[in-house]
Design a protein around this motif. Structure first.
Motif, mmCIF file in Angstrom:
data_model
loop_
_atom_site.group_PDB
_atom_site.id
_atom_site.type_symbol
_atom_site.label_atom_id
_atom_site.label_comp_id
_atom_site.label_asym_id
_atom_site.label_seq_id
_atom_site.Cartn_x
_atom_site.Cartn_y
_atom_site.Cartn_z
ATOM 1 N N PHE A 97 -22.110 49.617 103.011
ATOM 2 C CA PHE A 97 -21.593 49.135 101.737
ATOM 3 C C PHE A 97 -20.235 49.736 101.416
ATOM 4 N N SER A 98 -19.361 48.940 100.843
ATOM 5 C CA SER A 98 -18.210 49.518 100.180
ATOM 6 C C SER A 98 -18.664 49.973 98.804
ATOM 7 N N MET A 99 -18.045 51.016 98.297
ATOM 8 C CA MET A 99 -18.483 51.641 97.053
ATOM 9 C C MET A 99 -17.349 51.670 96.050
ATOM 10 N N GLY A 100 -17.710 51.564 94.793
ATOM 11 C CA GLY A 100 -16.699 51.581 93.753
ATOM 12 C C GLY A 100 -17.113 52.406 92.557
ATOM 13 N N TRP A 101 -16.119 52.830 91.822
ATOM 14 C CA TRP A 101 -16.324 53.477 90.527
ATOM 15 C C TRP A 101 -15.656 52.604 89.458
ATOM 16 N N PHE A 102 -16.371 52.422 88.367
ATOM 17 C CA PHE A 102 -15.879 51.679 87.223
ATOM 18 C C PHE A 102 -16.119 52.526 85.976
ATOM 19 N N ARG A 103 -15.478 52.165 84.892
ATOM 20 C CA ARG A 103 -15.720 52.888 83.649
ATOM 21 C C ARG A 103 -15.670 51.938 82.472
ATOM 22 N N VAL A 129 -11.994 51.449 88.540
ATOM 23 C CA VAL A 129 -11.336 52.740 88.676
ATOM 24 C C VAL A 129 -10.871 52.959 90.123
ATOM 25 N N ALA A 130 -11.791 52.835 91.072
ATOM 26 C CA ALA A 130 -11.458 53.093 92.471
ATOM 27 C C ALA A 130 -12.532 52.491 93.367
ATOM 28 N N THR A 131 -12.146 52.225 94.607
ATOM 29 C CA THR A 131 -13.110 51.742 95.589
ATOM 30 C C THR A 131 -12.782 52.315 96.953
ATOM 31 N N ILE A 132 -13.799 52.377 97.800
ATOM 32 C CA ILE A 132 -13.642 52.915 99.149
ATOM 33 C C ILE A 132 -14.431 52.051 100.115
ATOM 34 N N SER A 133 -13.860 51.816 101.280
ATOM 35 C CA SER A 133 -14.528 50.982 102.278
ATOM 36 C C SER A 133 -15.704 51.725 102.896
ATOM 37 N N TRP A 134 -16.509 50.998 103.666
ATOM 38 C CA TRP A 134 -17.699 51.594 104.252
ATOM 39 C C TRP A 134 -17.349 52.773 105.157
ATOM 40 N N SER A 135 -16.192 52.692 105.814
ATOM 41 C CA SER A 135 -15.788 53.751 106.742
ATOM 42 C C SER A 135 -15.077 54.894 106.049
ATOM 43 N N GLY A 136 -14.617 54.637 104.833
ATOM 44 C CA GLY A 136 -13.823 55.639 104.130
ATOM 45 C C GLY A 136 -12.336 55.553 104.417
ATOM 46 N N VAL A 137 -11.946 54.645 105.285
ATOM 47 C CA VAL A 137 -10.539 54.553 105.686
ATOM 48 C C VAL A 137 -9.680 53.926 104.588
ATOM 49 N N SER A 138 -10.222 52.912 103.931
ATOM 50 C CA SER A 138 -9.446 52.176 102.931
ATOM 51 C C SER A 138 -9.891 52.535 101.526
ATOM 52 N N THR A 139 -8.908 52.751 100.656
ATOM 53 C CA THR A 139 -9.185 53.015 99.246
ATOM 54 C C THR A 139 -8.193 52.242 98.381
ATOM 55 N N TRP A 178 -16.179 44.113 101.348
ATOM 56 C CA TRP A 178 -15.017 44.681 100.700
ATOM 57 C C TRP A 178 -14.660 43.848 99.483
ATOM 58 N N SER A 179 -14.744 44.474 98.296
ATOM 59 C CA SER A 179 -14.653 43.704 97.065
ATOM 60 C C SER A 179 -13.539 44.159 96.143
ATOM 61 N N GLY A 180 -12.843 45.225 96.530
ATOM 62 C CA GLY A 180 -11.723 45.664 95.725
ATOM 63 C C GLY A 180 -12.101 45.940 94.296
ATOM 64 N N SER A 181 -11.313 45.377 93.370
ATOM 65 C CA SER A 181 -11.504 45.644 91.952
ATOM 66 C C SER A 181 -12.358 44.587 91.248
ATOM 67 N N TYR A 182 -12.927 43.664 91.987
ATOM 68 C CA TYR A 182 -13.658 42.540 91.393
ATOM 69 C C TYR A 182 -15.071 42.968 91.008
ATOM 70 N N THR A 183 -15.264 43.203 89.732
ATOM 71 C CA THR A 183 -16.537 43.715 89.230
ATOM 72 C C THR A 183 -17.711 42.837 89.638
ATOM 73 N N ASP A 184 -17.534 41.529 89.574
ATOM 74 C CA ASP A 184 -18.653 40.626 89.827
ATOM 75 C C ASP A 184 -19.038 40.537 91.299
#
Length: 123
Positions: A32-38, A48-58, A102-108
């Motif tokens: 999974f790619s992971m994200g933080w929102f507020r 707020v921020a997101t990171i790819s499954w590998s951690g390479v892309s933020t 990979w979903s970037g900033s798209y909350t939905d």
């Protein structure tokens, strides 16, 4: 299913630091790619921020770029948000989220959400 549990929130003075953690269980965390929102009172939930499954892309929101750092430890099924130089406007409930692609900033586009942890920054 993926269960997400955030921790590390609290009250801090402006200029201080906090590190949020999000522990995942269930399906393979590393896929999974992971994200933080507020979400601040009376406002919509914001990226707020997101990171790819590998951690390479933020990717970071402009408002936190240079102050916040997202990272992950796939061996521990945990994603982190290091928050430095905190400002009163960073006060919000912070949510961790997981996306199957990979979903970037798209909350939905995020499939799973934690319950949130409160961060309060006093001036």
């Amino acid at each position: 299913q993926v269960q997400l549990v955030e921790s590390g929130g609290g009250l801090v003075q402006a200029g201080g630091s906090l590190r949020l953690s999000c522990a995942a269980s269930g399906r393979t965390f590393s896929s999974f790619s992971m994200g933080w929102f507020r979400q601040a009172p009376g406002e919509e939930r914001k990226f707020v921020a997101t990171i790819s499954w590998s951690g390479v892309s933020t990717i970071y929101a402009d408002s936190v770029k240079g102050r916040f750092t997202i990272s992950r430890d796939n061996a521990k099924n945990t994603v982190y948000l290091q928050m430095n130089s905190l400002k009163p406007e960073d006060t919000a409930v912070y949510y961790c989220a997981a996306a199957s692609r990979w979903s970037g900033s798209y909350t939905d586009q995020y499939n799973y959400w934690g319950q949130g942890t409160q961060v309060t920054v006093s001036s």
